[in-house]
Design a protein around this motif. Structure first.
Motif, PDB file in Angstrom:
ATOM      1  N   PRO A   1       0.820  -1.226   0.000  1.00  0.00           N
ATOM      2  CA  PRO A   1       0.000   0.000   0.000  1.00  0.00           C
ATOM      3  C   PRO A   1       0.846   1.264   0.000  1.00  0.00           C
ATOM      4  O   PRO A   1       1.868   1.352   0.697  1.00  0.00           O
ATOM      5  CB  PRO A   1      -0.815  -0.133   1.296  1.00  0.00           C
ATOM      6  CG  PRO A   1      -0.070  -1.108   2.136  1.00  0.00           C
ATOM      7  CD  PRO A   1       0.580  -2.066   1.194  1.00  0.00           C
ATOM      8  N   ALA A   2       0.416   2.240  -0.775  1.00  0.00           N
ATOM      9  CA  ALA A   2       1.149   3.508  -0.871  1.00  0.00           C
ATOM     10  C   ALA A   2       1.055   4.296   0.429  1.00  0.00           C
ATOM     11  O   ALA A   2       1.986   5.029   0.790  1.00  0.00           O
ATOM     12  CB  ALA A   2       0.596   4.336  -2.039  1.00  0.00           C
ATOM     13  N   VAL A   3      -0.065   4.145   1.128  1.00  0.00           N
ATOM     14  CA  VAL A   3      -0.276   4.835   2.406  1.00  0.00           C
ATOM     15  C   VAL A   3      -0.208   3.809   3.527  1.00  0.00           C
ATOM     16  O   VAL A   3      -0.887   2.778   3.465  1.00  0.00           O
ATOM     17  CB  VAL A   3      -1.641   5.554   2.428  1.00  0.00           C
ATOM     18  CG1 VAL A   3      -1.870   6.223   3.786  1.00  0.00           C
ATOM     19  CG2 VAL A   3      -1.737   6.567   1.297  1.00  0.00           C
ATOM     20  N   MET A   4       0.614   4.080   4.537  1.00  0.00           N
ATOM     21  CA  MET A   4       0.779   3.140   5.635  1.00  0.00           C
ATOM     22  C   MET A   4      -0.544   2.959   6.387  1.00  0.00           C
ATOM     23  O   MET A   4      -1.143   3.928   6.838  1.00  0.00           O
ATOM     24  CB  MET A   4       1.850   3.644   6.600  1.00  0.00           C
ATOM     25  CG  MET A   4       2.127   2.687   7.766  1.00  0.00           C
ATOM     26  SD  MET A   4       2.702   1.055   7.228  1.00  0.00           S
ATOM     27  CE  MET A   4       4.289   1.464   6.483  1.00  0.00           C
ATOM     28  N   PRO A   5      -1.032   1.722   6.521  1.00  0.00           N
ATOM     29  CA  PRO A   5      -2.278   1.480   7.257  1.00  0.00           C
ATOM     30  C   PRO A   5      -2.167   1.907   8.717  1.00  0.00           C
ATOM     31  O   PRO A   5      -1.070   1.981   9.278  1.00  0.00           O
ATOM     32  CB  PRO A   5      -2.463  -0.042   7.137  1.00  0.00           C
ATOM     33  CG  PRO A   5      -1.709  -0.409   5.898  1.00  0.00           C
ATOM     34  CD  PRO A   5      -0.519   0.501   5.872  1.00  0.00           C
ATOM     35  N   ASP A   6      -3.320   2.165   9.332  1.00  0.00           N
ATOM     36  CA  ASP A   6      -3.316   2.637  10.713  1.00  0.00           C
ATOM     37  C   ASP A   6      -3.086   1.487  11.692  1.00  0.00           C
ATOM     38  O   ASP A   6      -3.002   0.311  11.301  1.00  0.00           O
ATOM     39  CB  ASP A   6      -4.611   3.381  11.037  1.00  0.00           C
ATOM     40  CG  ASP A   6      -5.856   2.501  10.870  1.00  0.00           C
ATOM     41  OD1 ASP A   6      -5.733   1.261  10.919  1.00  0.00           O
ATOM     42  OD2 ASP A   6      -6.944   3.058  10.701  1.00  0.00           O
ATOM     43  N   VAL A   7      -3.006   1.828  12.963  1.00  0.00           N
ATOM     44  CA  VAL A   7      -2.688   0.842  14.002  1.00  0.00           C
ATOM     45  C   VAL A   7      -3.747  -0.252  14.073  1.00  0.00           C
ATOM     46  O   VAL A   7      -3.428  -1.440  14.251  1.00  0.00           O
ATOM     47  CB  VAL A   7      -2.542   1.543  15.369  1.00  0.00           C
ATOM     48  CG1 VAL A   7      -2.384   0.522  16.486  1.00  0.00           C
ATOM     49  CG2 VAL A   7      -1.350   2.492  15.353  1.00  0.00           C
ATOM     50  N   LYS A   8      -5.020   0.112  13.948  1.00  0.00           N
ATOM     51  CA  LYS A   8      -6.087  -0.876  14.035  1.00  0.00           C
ATOM     52  C   LYS A   8      -5.972  -1.921  12.927  1.00  0.00           C
ATOM     53  O   LYS A   8      -6.220  -3.110  13.148  1.00  0.00           O
ATOM     54  CB  LYS A   8      -7.445  -0.184  13.983  1.00  0.00           C
ATOM     55  CG  LYS A   8      -7.768   0.638  15.225  1.00  0.00           C
ATOM     56  CD  LYS A   8      -9.155   1.250  15.129  1.00  0.00           C
ATOM     57  CE  LYS A   8      -9.488   2.054  16.381  1.00  0.00           C
ATOM     58  NZ  LYS A   8     -10.835   2.680  16.296  1.00  0.00           N
TER      59      LYS A   8
END
Length: 292
Positions: free
Chosen positions: A201-208
């Motif tokens: 993914p180009a955008v780092m996924p969130d903690v959840k």
């Protein structure tokens, strides 16, 4: 079953039912391929130390070719298909369609290996496919934005499971189940690595989303396999396979509780028909002797 066996069976169903919840939650952030690479890589990292501790790591090298096939058909391909499918359909519906696996297993055994099916099993195959048609009747829309191809992908995943069940039984007979499971996750992680890199993914996924991935890899894959092996050893395959009937219950429950998914009447009816067909196809339920 002892109370401990029953607890393990219910926990296993809850974990495998939860895998659809975690994939449904994390797939939009990671994408299907990167998510599944993380799942199998985490599971392999958890299982390898246990394999070395048991002194069985040498068996991986001895069965490398077969492990690659099992890794592809038992983990890499079906996991990616399911993760892609839950981008379009609910986790509850995915878990119900996953219950078709034993039906495909019986059908492939009859067509590929000429295994004889009883009348109960043949009736189970027919009933199971009727259940699939009931579920897909109002959802199999192949237009843009429809869920038709997602349903096809899920059925493709169950077909993979059906094929690999027979392949494993013939090519890896006598190999400890822990070796097979560890080898499958490791092989899947190696095969998917370049694809995961390409589709990261180009955008780092969130903690959840990351927590969902960890739960998927550690709980729903590594721990679930360990529980399944213990059940196989203690109660046998015929009783362990009853987990198939409980997974959709938890899949629908988790999706409803945590994702607010709607449980329709068609899902309940279609799911019940599929479970009945699966029970007949696996021999858990049989026709009366006068009809068999």
């Amino acid at each position: 079953m002892t109370p401990r066996n029953l607890f393990d069976l219910i926990l296993l169903a809850a974990l495998w039912g939860g895998s659809f919840l975690f994939m449904r939650y994390a797939a939009p952030s990671f994408g299907a391929v990167a998510l599944i690479w993380l799942r199998v890589a985490i599971a392999a990292a958890c299982l390898l130390p246990l394999l070395w501790w048991r002194g069985q790591s040498g068996l991986l090298r001895q069965n490398m070719g077969a492990m690659l096939v099992v890794g592809l058909l038992n983990s890499a391909v079906p996991f990616v298909l399911i993760a892609w499918a839950v981008l379009s359909i609910t986790s509850g519906l995915a878990s119900i369609l996953n219950a078709v696996t034993p039906i495909f297993t019986a059908l492939i055994g009859a067509l590929w290996l000429n295994e004889r099916l009883s009348k109960s099993q043949m009736l189970g195959l027919l009933i199971g496919f009727v259940g699939v048609l009931l579920l897909a009747a109002d959802k199999a829309d192949f237009k843009a934005g429809g869920s038709g191809w997602a349903i096809v992908a899920l059925l493709g995943a169950t077909l993979c499971y059906g094929i690999v069940t027979h392949y494993t039984r013939h090519k890896l007979a006598g190999v400890p189940s822990l070796v097979t499971a560890t080898g499958a996750q490791l092989a899947a992680a190696i095969v998917l690595l370049p694809l995961a890199y390409a589709f990261w993914p180009a955008v780092m996924p969130d903690v959840k989303a990351w927590l969902a991935v960890i739960g998927l890899g550690v709980g729903c894959t590594a721990l679930a396999f360990a529980l399944f092996f213990r059940l196989l050893a203690q109660v046998g395959a015929s009783r362990a396979v009853t987990v198939t009937f409980l997974i959709p219950v938890f899949g629908v429950l988790w999706g409803s509780l945590f994702l607010g998914e709607t449980v329709s009447a068609s899902m309940l009816v279609g799911g019940a028909v599929i479970v009945l067909g699966t029970a007949l196809a696996t021999g858990v339920v049989r026709l009366p002797a006068v009809l068999a």
